[in-house]
Structures are given as structure tokens and as C-alpha cells.
Design a protein around this motif. Structure first.
Motif, PDB file in Angstrom:
ATOM      1  N   LEU A 134       2.158 -31.237-112.385  1.00 34.12           N
ATOM      2  CA  LEU A 134       3.594 -31.055-112.229  1.00 34.12           C
ATOM      3  C   LEU A 134       3.946 -29.596-112.008  1.00 34.12           C
ATOM      4  O   LEU A 134       5.021 -29.273-111.513  1.00 34.12           O
ATOM      5  N   VAL A 135       3.041 -28.749-112.399  1.00 32.89           N
ATOM      6  CA  VAL A 135       3.363 -27.330-112.315  1.00 32.89           C
ATOM      7  C   VAL A 135       3.579 -26.912-110.874  1.00 32.89           C
ATOM      8  O   VAL A 135       4.470 -26.122-110.570  1.00 32.89           O
ATOM      9  N   ASP A 136       2.764 -27.451-110.003  1.00 30.60           N
ATOM     10  CA  ASP A 136       2.864 -26.978-108.620  1.00 30.60           C
ATOM     11  C   ASP A 136       2.642 -28.088-107.606  1.00 30.60           C
ATOM     12  O   ASP A 136       2.362 -27.803-106.450  1.00 30.60           O
ATOM     13  N   ASN A 137       2.800 -29.322-108.046  1.00 26.54           N
ATOM     14  CA  ASN A 137       2.639 -30.415-107.093  1.00 26.54           C
ATOM     15  C   ASN A 137       1.303 -30.298-106.357  1.00 26.54           C
ATOM     16  O   ASN A 137       1.219 -30.401-105.142  1.00 26.54           O
ATOM     17  N   ARG A 138       0.289 -30.064-107.139  1.00 26.59           N
ATOM     18  CA  ARG A 138      -0.982 -29.662-106.507  1.00 26.59           C
ATOM     19  C   ARG A 138      -1.648 -30.782-105.740  1.00 26.59           C
ATOM     20  O   ARG A 138      -2.473 -30.545-104.874  1.00 26.59           O
ATOM     21  N   TRP A 139      -1.319 -32.036-106.039  1.00 26.88           N
ATOM     22  CA  TRP A 139      -1.976 -33.135-105.327  1.00 26.88           C
ATOM     23  C   TRP A 139      -1.178 -33.590-104.129  1.00 26.88           C
ATOM     24  O   TRP A 139      -1.583 -34.496-103.426  1.00 26.88           O
ATOM     25  N   GLY A 140      -0.055 -32.991-103.932  1.00 23.14           N
ATOM     26  CA  GLY A 140       0.712 -33.333-102.747  1.00 23.14           C
ATOM     27  C   GLY A 140       0.056 -32.756-101.506  1.00 23.14           C
ATOM     28  O   GLY A 140      -0.844 -31.919-101.584  1.00 23.14           O
ATOM     29  N   ALA A 141       0.551 -33.228-100.382  1.00 24.24           N
ATOM     30  CA  ALA A 141      -0.053 -32.790 -99.134  1.00 24.24           C
ATOM     31  C   ALA A 141       0.547 -31.483 -98.639  1.00 24.24           C
ATOM     32  O   ALA A 141       0.055 -30.898 -97.683  1.00 24.24           O
ATOM     33  N   VAL A 142       1.638 -31.077 -99.267  1.00 23.85           N
ATOM     34  CA  VAL A 142       2.295 -29.844 -98.838  1.00 23.85           C
ATOM     35  C   VAL A 142       2.526 -28.976-100.060  1.00 23.85           C
ATOM     36  O   VAL A 142       3.009 -29.460-101.088  1.00 23.85           O
ATOM     37  N   ALA A 143       2.161 -27.760 -99.940  1.00 28.79           N
ATOM     38  CA  ALA A 143       2.332 -26.837-101.056  1.00 28.79           C
ATOM     39  C   ALA A 143       3.482 -25.891-100.757  1.00 28.79           C
ATOM     40  O   ALA A 143       3.695 -25.489 -99.617  1.00 28.79           O
ATOM     41  N   CYS A 144       4.209 -25.587-101.798  1.00 31.34           N
ATOM     42  CA  CYS A 144       5.304 -24.624-101.651  1.00 31.34           C
ATOM     43  C   CYS A 144       4.929 -23.378-102.435  1.00 31.34           C
ATOM     44  O   CYS A 144       4.817 -23.428-103.665  1.00 31.34           O
ATOM     45  N   LYS A 148       6.287 -22.480-108.481  1.00 28.91           N
ATOM     46  CA  LYS A 148       5.269 -22.307-109.512  1.00 28.91           C
ATOM     47  C   LYS A 148       5.992 -22.173-110.830  1.00 28.91           C
ATOM     48  O   LYS A 148       6.812 -21.264-111.011  1.00 28.91           O
ATOM     49  N   ARG A 149       5.676 -23.074-111.717  1.00 29.63           N
ATOM     50  CA  ARG A 149       6.403 -23.081-112.970  1.00 29.63           C
ATOM     51  C   ARG A 149       6.180 -21.787-113.736  1.00 29.63           C
ATOM     52  O   ARG A 149       5.063 -21.300-113.861  1.00 29.63           O
ATOM     53  N   ASP A 150       7.272 -21.265-114.257  1.00 29.28           N
ATOM     54  CA  ASP A 150       7.218 -20.068-115.091  1.00 29.28           C
ATOM     55  C   ASP A 150       8.068 -20.324-116.318  1.00 29.28           C
ATOM     56  O   ASP A 150       9.299 -20.295-116.252  1.00 29.28           O
ATOM     57  N   PRO A 151       7.424 -20.633-117.425  1.00 26.37           N
ATOM     58  CA  PRO A 151       8.184 -21.013-118.621  1.00 26.37           C
ATOM     59  C   PRO A 151       9.231 -19.987-119.018  1.00 26.37           C
ATOM     60  O   PRO A 151      10.219 -20.311-119.672  1.00 26.37           O
ATOM     61  N   LYS A 152       9.030 -18.767-118.624  1.00 27.01           N
ATOM     62  CA  LYS A 152      10.001 -17.738-119.015  1.00 27.01           C
ATOM     63  C   LYS A 152      11.381 -18.017-118.422  1.00 27.01           C
ATOM     64  O   LYS A 152      12.391 -17.577-118.952  1.00 27.01           O
ATOM     65  N   LEU A 153      11.377 -18.727-117.330  1.00 28.26           N
ATOM     66  CA  LEU A 153      12.654 -18.970-116.663  1.00 28.26           C
ATOM     67  C   LEU A 153      13.494 -19.992-117.405  1.00 28.26           C
ATOM     68  O   LEU A 153      14.696 -20.099-117.181  1.00 28.26           O
TER      69      LEU A 153
ATOM     70  N   TYR B 328      11.258 -23.511-113.255  1.00 33.94           N
ATOM     71  CA  TYR B 328      10.755 -23.238-111.909  1.00 33.94           C
ATOM     72  C   TYR B 328      11.667 -22.252-111.189  1.00 33.94           C
ATOM     73  O   TYR B 328      12.905 -22.392-111.235  1.00 33.94           O
ATOM     74  N   PRO B 329      11.082 -21.306-110.537  1.00 33.08           N
ATOM     75  CA  PRO B 329      11.917 -20.386-109.752  1.00 33.08           C
ATOM     76  C   PRO B 329      12.579 -21.076-108.571  1.00 33.08           C
ATOM     77  O   PRO B 329      13.490 -20.525-107.961  1.00 33.08           O
ATOM     78  N   THR B 330      12.114 -22.252-108.274  1.00 33.47           N
ATOM     79  CA  THR B 330      12.678 -22.979-107.147  1.00 33.47           C
ATOM     80  C   THR B 330      13.828 -23.888-107.561  1.00 33.47           C
ATOM     81  O   THR B 330      14.388 -24.589-106.730  1.00 33.47           O
ATOM     82  N   PHE B 331      14.153 -23.863-108.812  1.00 36.94           N
ATOM     83  CA  PHE B 331      15.227 -24.714-109.318  1.00 36.94           C
ATOM     84  C   PHE B 331      16.501 -23.888-109.414  1.00 36.94           C
ATOM     85  O   PHE B 331      16.563 -22.899-110.143  1.00 36.94           O
ATOM     86  N   HIS B 332      17.508 -24.271-108.685  1.00 36.09           N
ATOM     87  CA  HIS B 332      18.730 -23.485-108.623  1.00 36.09           C
ATOM     88  C   HIS B 332      19.899 -24.337-109.084  1.00 36.09           C
ATOM     89  O   HIS B 332      20.204 -25.359-108.472  1.00 36.09           O
ATOM     90  N   ARG B 333      20.502 -23.911-110.140  1.00 37.00           N
ATOM     91  CA  ARG B 333      21.718 -24.579-110.602  1.00 37.00           C
ATOM     92  C   ARG B 333      22.898 -23.878-109.957  1.00 37.00           C
ATOM     93  O   ARG B 333      23.054 -22.666-110.096  1.00 37.00           O
ATOM     94  N   VAL B 334      23.697 -24.603-109.247  1.00 32.75           N
ATOM     95  CA  VAL B 334      24.748 -23.970-108.466  1.00 32.75           C
ATOM     96  C   VAL B 334      26.105 -24.584-108.805  1.00 32.75           C
ATOM     97  O   VAL B 334      26.189 -25.621-109.463  1.00 32.75           O
TER      98      VAL B 334
END
Lengths: 669, 465
Positions: A134-144, A148-153, B328-334
Motif C-alpha cells: 500500500l505504501v507505493d502501489n508496488r504491484w501495480g503496473a504503473v508507478a508514481c 510514497k508514504r511518509d508518516p510524517k505527513l 502520502y504527499p500525493t494526497f491533497h485535501r482541498v
């Protein structure tokens, strides 16, 4: 992949065939760490191998043949796959979605297993911070790359660390906000503040000590301090606080005692009573001008000397602005002293002795500058003026700190200022009588912002009709030796005028922005220019010298006897743009009112008029006009400048209390 | 729905569609493709409430609105009707044709009033069940700072206006007759959209709304399919690389949760199990968003039923609601009106409250008309604060539109619709998109940033033909 495809297929037989579980490609992918497309192929292989044992669900995507054509993604049972596929053209996706032992009756069955697995992964990741797909959708066919999960956020970003300087600031705030009571806390905070505070404290202390230092050469040395102090002033509160307990209260008594002693023992009791209050006032003052408290005690004697010197110098130079650096330095010192004095005075004011002492101090400050006998007058409020002066000098910084307090101070200052000592006669020192009469108290409302520079502006004396300042004339006079009440009064008035004029010149710029800091300029009517702050203090401490000064000043000062005085607050705008409100004793109430009405009068003429008009006020009915204008004015001018420099930072409450207390005290007498 | 041409929007065969219907050959799967990226600039500052002071009266909004739009109307009137004078209502002369600028107030018989609760005559009860409050007897009143006057004339169709619209009317005050006889009217002009950016690769912005998580009658599998599709897990490799990898951003236009009733019931006095049950929809939503955020940028707007404030502009959902996704840095609450520029394409949209409210009080039938009306009126939420809850702004009306966006979308609509709206005043047309409620439609909307073509994808999970 931990397991070979064949092994996985064998395990699937167990999972599907014996555990009767639904297996989707996603579940398989996550379970065995397979790329999703590999998982789909595995499922297809499994279906091919066990066609009779399992039911497969396919995912079919494509464009519908029916119009309008539509891109559709649907799940299809294996039985209906071919039929469904015929409706699409072209087909864009076709793969096994899941396998299950029996045909699902509800699509949710397909979802439950996936969701259970997802929930498990989710909990592992969120609660246990495990690294999974779940952290990075690593098994998907497309990576973004960005995903990348950062718990600090997930947590609120921490507040930016406070710079060391800020640490001091909080102290200030706390102190300021807490007022008198905050003193101890502030002190603690200050201690906590540590090095920064210490530095500041040093500055403050230096400033505080400044008076003593300044006494001799000090002015120059002190000057820098004030500025520094001003900046540190915020920090100063801690120092102040610290000092206050020891210094503030002690100093007050110590410095005051003389005056008290000399003036009256009865006061001592009151003083003791007041002493408690003073701390608050001092605190209040302290916040604004934290340094003052500490300085005051120290300064007293030194101040007197300095005051004398300054007075001399001041006499020479009317306008602070114009003053050469040295003078400015003196002024600053004075201002500092004055500030201290003010604080003291404030504290003192609270205390019975205060009036005298405060007046002495304040007056002294004023006196310094204004050699004017203001000595007599200047009971307490002079200090206010001095504060204003201080503002100009080093106070500015302090002012900023004190601004918040300013409001309080203002009120306080007004009140306190009101305490003029109309009746000099009552005053112990006959000569001092004058002090009561002519003294104008100027409450300068300083804009926090503007406070910084030397305020010459103090001059604008706004008459504060409301508050009747009962100056402890008796106390002052003796100490200051302002014998010439009437003359002093006149002198004071003149001095005021002169000051005002000076101020006008200096203050010409009206700035009434935020009147944060209220500087109370009490022009000591006493011409006895000798009544410098220091003198006053000294007077309190050293009555004789003051008296000596007093006489000299006394000549200038005119006894205020007989005239009715009103304290009228006059506000004017300084060059700096600060709004300065002065408490002025006006003989003529009407005029005073007028004066109040036109608070912004910066014109010296207006001020003079006001001064001339100053007369009656609630307190003293005796009008004292400055008979010795010439002498005094010059002195006054100097004094005024000094006085102006003195910033008064008083808590309004304390001031009010003080006033009342003084009032009552005198009334009793 | 017509499939637009361009990118994948047309039905075209893909290669490699069936390669997943063969057993694995033992070769390792190719490394994942990289999702395309787009330059993204948020313009939501204007919707972020710096202070939340609810002590103000709402009149300030109307005042600010009129003040802000009058100059633009005056400018337009001078262009369109140069021979006519613009006057205030109090200065309207009798018999002479003039132009008056003011705010519309629509007098509606059927408009619900809170006072109705205190009326003993229960004739109003007939309103229950009404979804629309228009009636033929509705009249239009125009008011400015000075006064108000009723508008008459056949040129005016009350049904097409709503309270709060600022417009200029041209007409005459007929002596002896009541009201101001309107010849025609016009609205403030929007600046046309900026020129479209230089065409680049096909990139898609995905829109969904109304996920309805936690709805008992919902279809969680379909939502899962959409999530898997966007995260490039579902479908063939061809579809993954030609569509999923080109979706640069997902906009969730409100409606995450079916309802927040369960949340409001989860108090401290509830047993842990009940609490967990009450929070289950929220957790499920978080899981869904976590999957998405792990694969792409997502903008989450609050909707009418989401746990945010109720009045527009809705503030971003709190991060504490989504402990998983918010990491996630890709998660945006707007914010709810959500405005941003992505790869030079200016987009503005809401979760639907504004359009839904206008729909109740006007005769416009569908979302596209309503969106077009909003653009024509140059106002995003004209019925606020009258019938639409809006924050009581003091000195401004942020809902006034100055420039038409390239794309204007609205979420939680009954059906998918799209069209181009041209102002006729130059500049590229605005793409209007009504994003259907996912719960009812199962539809994912892709918008091609290069062409502004819209490509809906229908998801079906019922496994029945």
C-alpha cells in the motif's frame, strides 16, 4: 517472488478448493508479492487447469457496439463471457478477475476477501508502520514517483522552533500580560530564558545600573545601553521582575524611605501598604521599561547627580532632538533613569511615600532636564514625562514591549498624572510648596511604534482634567527643596510652555497612531530645575541636595498656590508620529477643557495658552503661574526634553490606585 | 454519450489485449511504467478561510457583489448600449429608456420560509416533496443600494433568474404603470479563458464524485474496480499503459461518504464496538483513498455530506479523518470550490451544492444549463447567501467570477453531461462537465488535458448481461 508459479498454483488449489475462498488477482498479487499482470496470468493458468472445479469471473473492457458507443469496464461470469464479449468492439481488456469455488450470488462476495486483505494491510501500515504494497502501489503496473508514504505527513507539522530571541519575547509577553503579578513568573521565565535573557538582562542591568554609572561619565555609556536596553527591554521584564521583588520593592522603600522619612512617618504605613501594589505597578512599568525598576533604585543617587548635570546640559539644549550625542546620552540616561524612576514612581505612587518619592524621582527626571524647579511640582508625574523622554531614547524598544502595557499605563498614567500636588504649602518643605502648584503633568501617550526615538514631543501637554493629581507636594518639596510653590508653579508652567514649544518643535509631527505607551510627562512646575529626577531621588535619599537644587530652581519656580488647577490631558503628535498625551494642570478649567478638546495642538502657543489657562483643577485651587518664566523655561526646556524622554510605563490600575491612595492620603492630611 | 476523438476517447483496438489470457511464461513481469506527471498549481487560497467569524450579517456579500460587478456591467452597457444612460433605481426617469444595474431578488410564492413553521395555515404543506420552488407567479425585483423596483415585460423570464444575480436591465419606467418595463438585460462579462497551452502528450485528469462509502445499498465492488483501474491494477497491460498511466490526477468532487450520521452518533458513551462500527465508513474511505494516494495525486474536495463545514466555501477535510491517506504527499485535501491549473489548463469546480441550489429556484433543467448560467452570470454561487449557505464574508464576495476557466466541473450530478460553452467574446470555449454520482452511475470521467475532450468510463460489477 518468494514462490515459483507452480508452487503458488498448488497453494491456490488449497485455498480455493479446500478453504473455499474467493481469490482475486489482486489478492493473489498482494498475497504472494506478484505483479498484478502476472497474477492475472496465474489465475488464468489455474482456471485452465481446473476448469471443472472453479468458477471464474472475468474482467471485460471495451467499447460497446450499441450507440452511443461507450467505454465500459465490467465483470462477467465465465458463462456469459463470450456473449458479453460480442457486444464489445473493440475489446480493450480481458482477463480473469477472480476464481471461486462456486458462482457468487452477490458481487460483494468478490469484494469481501479483497477488502479483508486490504484492511489487514492498511492496519499494518498505519498502526505498525510496516512496509507493504500500500505504501507505493508496488504491484501495480504503473508507478508514481511522487506517491510514497511518509508518516510524517499524517501529523500536523510541528510549529517552527522558536528562535532564542523569541524565547525572551515570550517572557516579555508573559510578564507584560501578567502585569505585576506576572513579575515573579516573568522572573522565572527570565531565568528560564537563560543566556539570551542574561544578555539582555545585562543590558538592562547595565542600564539599570546606568543611572549610577551615568552619574559620572555615564551618560555616554548609558546612552548605548538604553538603546540596547530598549531592545532588551522586552527581556528586561525578567530582570525587572527579578529586580522588582528585590530591587523594585526594596529600592522603592530604600529610595523612598528618605522622602518618606523626611516627609512623614505616617506615610510609611501607607507605604508599606502600597509597597505591595508598587510591585505591580513596577511590573507594569517594568514590562514597558523593564530596566527601570532595577535602575531606579540604583539610579536614585546617581540620577540626581546626573540629573543635575543633565539639567545643566539640558538647560543648554532645549530640544532633545537637537541635543548632541552626549546630551542625548544624558537624556537617554535620564530617560532610563526616568523610566526607572517612573517605575519606581509608579510603584511609589502606589505607596504613600511614593508620591513624594515618585514625584521626586519623576520630577527629578524632569528636573534634571528641567532644572526647573519643577522640582517642587513634579510630584510623581514628572517621572511620566521623563519616561516619555526615555521613550525617545532607549525607550523606544522598551516602548514596543511596553506597548501592550501602554494602554494600561495610559490609563494609569492619566490617573497618576492627575495626582498633582496643588498645595505646596502643605508640603513639608515650604520652599517645595511651589512644586505642587505649577506642576504640570504630562501624560504622553506614546505610540508604541513611535516611542523609539528621543521624544522631545513630550512637551505637548494635554490637560487631563479628569484626574486630579495630588502630588505629594510636601514630600517632594522637602526632598527637592522646592520651596517656591507659586513661583515654581509658574515656572513649571513656563517650563511647560517652553517644553511645549520645544516639543512642538520636536513634535511638530503629529502622529497619533497607536498610543501604546503612555508616557506621562510630569513637568515639574518647580522651577527649581534642581529637582532633577536624580535630585528627587536623591532628595528622597538626600533631601538636602535636592533642596539645594530646589532653591535654585525655586527662584524659577513659582508657587502654584491659590490657583485652581485642572489636569488636562493633551495629546499631541510628535515628530515621530507618536501621539503624546500630557497631563497638564491648567488654571482655567474651561481652557483646560478646550485644551483637551484640541488634543492635537502642537503649537507652542496653544500649549502656552493652555499652560496659562491651566489653573484650576479639582485638586488645588491655587493658581500658580510661572513668574519666573525666563529662568525656568530654559531649564524646563532642558528638563522637558529630559522629561519627555522619560517613558512612563505604569499600569493603569496601579496608577489609579496610587492616585486614589495619594488623594486620600493627602485628603486626610 | 458521444465519444470524443483523441487519445483513447475513440474506440480503437489496442494491442496486447489478450496477453493476460495466457498462462505465465515464467518471465518476470516488465518493470512498472511511470505515471505521467503534470504541473499543478492550486488557486484555493481564495477559498481558505483565514478567520472564521460568523457574527457578520450577510448583507455585506450582496453589497460587495454589486460593487464588484457594477463596473464590469457599466463597461458592457457602454459597449452594447452606448446611447443609454446608466442610472440608479431612485434616479430612473419616467418614460425615458435607461439602464439600471442591480441585484435580482426573485419573489417566489413557493419559496420555503422558516416562518412557515409558525403559520397555522398548513397550506404550505403541499411543498413537501417539492424539489423545485418555481411557479408561474414568480416575479423579479431589482435592487441596488438605493432602492428596489419590480421588473416587468415579456423579455424577462423569471424562471431563468435566481436571487442574487447581478445584472443590467434596459427599459423604461412607463408612467402610470407599475414597475420597470424591461426590454433586455445583460450580465457582467467574463474574461475569456487564456489560450490553451501548447499541446503536449495525452494526459488525463480523472473526476469522480459521490463515492458513497458506507452505503448499505451501495456497490463497494464497483468502487474497488475504479480504484484498481486508476491504480493500474485492473485491465490489460494495454489499457494500463494507454490510460491509467496517463491519469495525472484524480479529483474527487465531494461525496466521499454516504452520510455522517454514524459519526455524529459515535460519542464517548458508546461502546468501543459500536464506535468502531460507526467509524467503519470512515475507515473504509481512508483505505480507498490510501490505495489511490499510493498510486497518484488525488485532490479530495468536501461534499455536502462529508465531515467538513456545511457552508461554502467548504474547508478541506481534516487530516485526522484519514490517518492512512494523509501520510502520502500525493494526497491533497482541498476546499470545495476547487480551482487549480494543471499543465496550463485552468479548472474550477464545486461539489455541486451551488448548482443544486440554483436548480431548485430556477427553471433550468440540467446541470449543463446551470453551469452555463453560472458562467453567464459571472457568479459561482448566486443563490448564496439567500438559499445557499455561505460563509458571511465581510468585504468580498469570492464567488464572483472574473475569468472563465478552461474547465468548469460540478460534482454529484444525476447524470454525466458535458459541453462546450463559448461566450462569443473570443478565447477558447469553456468545457463544462457534470460529474455524475458514482454511486448511481458507476462512472469515471477522464478529461484529456491536451484536447479538453471528456472520456467517461462506465464500470459495471453486476456480472449480468
Amino acid at each position: 517472488m518468494a514462490l515459483a508459479n507452480e508452487d503458488i498454483l498448488q497453494e491456490l488449489e488449497v485455498v480455493v478448493g479446500e478453504e473455499l475462498q474467493v481469490v482475486s488477482f489482486k489478492w493473489l498479487s498482494r498475497r504472494y508479492g506478484l505483479q498484478v499482470n502476472i497474477a492475472k496470468q496465474l489465475l488464468f493458468a489455474f482456471v485452465e487447469r481446473h476448469k471443472s472445479k472453479v468458477k471464474a469471473t472475468y474482467l471485460l473492457a471495451g467499447w460497446t457496439k450499441s450507440e452511443p458507443s461507450q467505454h465500459i469496464v465490467r465483470l462477467v461470469d465465465q458463462d456469459k463471457l463470450l456473449k458479453s464479449r460480442e457486444t464489445l468492439a473493440p475489446v480493450t481488456s480481458l482477463h480473469v478477475y477472480s476464481i471461486q469455488p462456486t458462482q457468487p450470488k452477490d458481487p460483494a462476495e468478490l469484494w469481501n476477501v479483497d477488502n479483508g486483505q486490504l484492511g489487514q494491510l492498511f492496519d499494518d501500515m498505519v498502526k505498525l508502520s510496516l512496509d507493504n504494497c500500500l505504501v507505493d502501489n508496488r504491484w501495480g503496473a504503473v508507478a508514481c514517483p511522487d506517491a510514497k508514504r511518509d508518516p510524517k505527513l499524517a501529523v500536523r507539522p510541528p510549529m517552527p522552533a522558536r528562535p532564542s530571541t523569541t524565547a525572551a519575547a515570550p517572557d516579555k509577553k508573559s510578564k507584560a500580560s501578567k502585569g505585576t503579578g506576572g513579575g515573579i513568573i516573568a522572573a522565572i521565565d527570565a531565568v528560564a530564558a537563560g543566556a539570551t535573557a542574561s544578555k539582555q538582562g545585562v543590558a538592562a542591568t547595565s542600564i539599570a545600573t546606568g543611572p549610577g554609572q551615568s552619574q559620572a561619565p555615564g551618560a555616554a555609556a548609558d546612552e548605548p545601553d538604553p538603546d540596547i536596553a530598549a531592545a532588551p527591554s522586552k527581556e528586561a521584564p525578567s530582570d525587572q521582575v527579578e529586580r522588582k521583588p528585590s530591587g523594585g520593592s526594596k529600592p522603592g522603600p530604600a529610595s523612598k524611605p528618605p522622602s518618606q522619612q523626611s516627609r512623614g512617618k505616617g506615610k510609611s504605613a501607607l507605604a508599606s501598604m502600597w509597597s505591595k501594589a508598587p510591585a505591580k505597578t513596577s511590573k507594569a512599568a517594568a514590562p514597558s521599561k523593564g530596566e527601570q525598576p532595577g535602575q531606579q533604585p540604583m539610579a536614585g543617587p546617581a540620577d540626581a547627580e546626573e540629573a543635575l548635570r543633565q539639567a545643566e546640559a539640558g538647560s543648554g539644549s532645549n530640544s532633545d532632538d537637537e541635543l548632541p550625542p552626549v546630551r542625548q546620552a544624558f537624556l537617554r540616561n535620564n530617560s532610563q533613569k526616568s523610566a526607572q524612576q517612573l517605575e519606581e514612581s509608579e510603584s511609589d505612587e502606589d505607596e504613600p511615600r511614593n508620591p513624594a518619592q515618585a514625584s521626586l524621582k519623576q520630577n527629578g527626571a524632569a528636573a534634571r532636564c528641567n532644572s526647573k524647579a519643577a522640582a517642587a511640582a513634579a510630584p510623581t508625574r514628572a517621572s511620566g514625562t521623563s519616561k516619555s523622554g526615555a521613550r525617545a531614547g532607549g525607550n523606544a524598544p522598551a516602548a514596543a514591549t511596553s506597548r501592550g502595557q501602554a494602554g494600561n499605563k495610559r490609563a494609569a498614567s492619566n490617573r497618576t498624572h492627575c495626582q498633582q500636588q496643588p498645595e505646596p504649602s502643605g508640603s513639608t518643605a515650604g520652599g517645595s510648596v511651589a512644586g505642587g502648584t505649577a506642576k504640570r503633568r504630562r501624560v504622553v501617550l506614546e505610540d508604541e511604534s513611535s516611542d523609539e526615538d528621543e521624544d522631545e514631543e513630550v512637551a505637548t501637554g494635554d490637560q487631563e482634567g479628569s484626574a486630579v493629581d495630588v502630588d505629594a507636594p510636601s514630600a517632594e518639596p522637602p526632598a527637592k527643596g522646592r520651596p517656591k510653590g507659586a513661583g515654581k508653579a509658574r515656572a513649571t508652567q513656563e517650563a511647560k510652555k517652553g517644553k511645549t514649544a520645544k516639543r512642538k518643535g520636536a513634535d511638530s509631527t503629529p502622529a497619533a497612531s497607536g498610543e501604546e505607551g503612555i508616557d506621562i510627562d510630569i513637568d515639574d512646575t518647580g522651577e527649581g530645575g534642581s529637582q532633577q529626577d536624580g535630585k528627587r531621588k536623591r532628595a528622597s535619599q538626600k533631601e538636602k541636595p535636592v533642596q539645594k537644587l530646589g532653591p535654585a530652581k525655586a527662584g524659577a519656580e513659582q508657587g502654584p498656590e491659590g490657583r485652581k488647577r485642572r489636569k488636562v490631558p493633551r495629546s499631541s503628535y510628535n515628530e515621530k508620529g507618536e501621539e503624546v498625551t500630557e497631563m497638564v494642570w491648567e488654571e482655567d478649567p474651561d481652557e483646560a477643557e478646550l485644551g483637551t478638546a484640541c488634543s492635537t495642538d502642537t503649537n507652542s502657543a496653544a500649549l502656552k495658552e493652555l499652560s496659562g489657562n491651566e489653573g484650576k483643577t479639582k485638586s488645588s485651587g491655587k493658581p500658580a503661574h510661572s513668574n519666573l518664566p525666563a529662568m525656568k523655561p530654559a531649564k524646563e526646556s532642558g528638563a522637558s526634553s529630559v522629561a519627555a524622554k522619560k517613558p512612563l510605563a505604569k499600569s493603569a490600575k496601579a496608577a489609579s490606585k496610587n492616585q486614589k491612595g495619594i488623594m486620600t492620603f493627602f485628603g486626610k492630611k | 454519450m458521444p465519444a470524443a476523438v483523441g487519445g483513447l476517447e475513440s474506440a480503437q483496438p489496442l494491442r496486447g489485449v489478450t496477453e493476460l489470457t495466457i498462462p505465465p511464461d515464467g518471465t518476470a513481469a516488465p518493470g512498472p511504467e511511470t505515471r505521467l506527471a503534470a504541473e499543478y498549481i492550486s488557486h484555493d487560497d481564495q477559498w481558505q478561510l483565514q478567520e472564521k467569524d460568523h457574527t457578520n450579517q450577510y448583507a455585506h456579500i450582496y453589497f460587495a457583489r454589486l460593487q464588484r460587478m457594477r463596473p464590469r456591467l457599466v463597461k458592457r452597457c457602454r459597449q452594447d448600449w452606448p446611447q443609454l444612460k446608466v442610472v440608479s433605481i431612485l434616479a430612473v426617469p419616467e418614460g425615458a429608456e435607461v439602464v439600471v444595474i442591480g441585484t435580482v431578488y426573485k419573489d417566489m410564492k413557493l419559496k420555503p420560509s422558516i416562518l412557515d413553521e409558525y403559520v397555522k395555515d398548513r397550506a404550505v404543506g403541499q411543498l413537501l416533496g417539492h424539489t423545485r420552488f418555481t411557479s408561474p407567479e414568480d416575479t423579479i425585483i431589482l435592487e441596488d443600494e438605493s432602492a428596489r423596483m419590480p421588473l416587468t415585460g415579456d423579455a424577462l423570464t423569471p424562471g431563468s433568474f435566481v436571487t442574487g444575480v447581478v445584472m443590467a436591465v434596459r427599459g423604461t419606467a412607463v408612467p402610470g404603470a407599475e414597475g420597470f418595463h424591461v426590454q433586455s438585460c445583460c450580465f457582467a462579462v467574463l474574461d475569456p479563458p487564456k489560450a490553451m497551452p501548447k499541446p503536449g502528450d495525452d494526459k488525463y485528469v480523472a473526476f469522480v464524485s459521490g463515492l458513497g462509502v458506507g452505503d448499505e445499498g451501495g456497490d463497494p465492488l464497483r468502487l474497488a474496480l475504479i480504484v484498481d483501474y486508476l491504480t493500474a491494477q485492473l485491465g490489460s497491460a494495454a489499457e494500463q499503459s494507454s490510460i491509467a498511466s496517463k491519469v495525472v490526477r484524480l479529483i474527487i468532487a465531494g461525496g466521499l461518504m454516504h452520510s455522517t450520521d454514524s459519526l455524529s452518533q459515535a460519542t464517548t458513551h458508546v461502546k468501543p464496538r459500536q464506535q468502531a462500527a460507526a467509524l467503519a465508513p470512515l475507515r473504509e474511505t481512508d483505505m480507498c483513498l490510501t490505495e489511490l494516494a499510493g498510486a497518484m495525486h488525488i485532490d479530495v474536495m468536501a461534499g455536502a455530506a462529508d465531515p467538513s463545514n456545511h457552508s461554502l466555501p467548504q474547508q478541506p477535510l481534516h487530516r485526522c479523518l484519514f490517518p492512512g491517506a494523509s501520510a502520502y504527499p500525493t494526497f491533497h485535501r482541498v476546499t470545495n470550490p476547487h480551482e487549480f491549473t494543471i499543465d496550463g489548463v485552468h479548472m474550477l469546480g464545486t461539489s455541486g451544492q451551488n448548482v443544486d441550489d440554483v436548480a431548485k429556484y430556477s427553471s433550468h433543467e440540467d446541470g449543463l444549463q446551470l453551469l452555463g448560467a453560472c458562467l453567464e452570470w459571472a457568479h459561482l454561487a448566486p443563490t448564496g447567501p439567500d438559499t445557499l449557505t455561505v460563509y458571511p464574508f465581510k468585504n468580498s464576495d469570492p464567488f464572483v467570477l472574473n475569468q472563465a476557466p478552461h474547465v468548469m466541473f460540478v460534482g454529484n450530478q444525476a447524470k454525466f453531461q458535458t459541453s462546450l460553452f463559448g461566450s462569443g467574446r473570443g478565447g477558447p470555449p469553456t468545457r463544462l462537465v457534470c460529474i455524475p454520482n458514482l454511486k448511481s452511475s458507476g462512472m469515471l470521467i477522464l478529461l484529456n488535458l491536451r484536447t479538453l475532450d471528456v472520456h467517461p468510463i462506465q464500470f459495471e460489477s453486476q456480472m449480468e448481461l
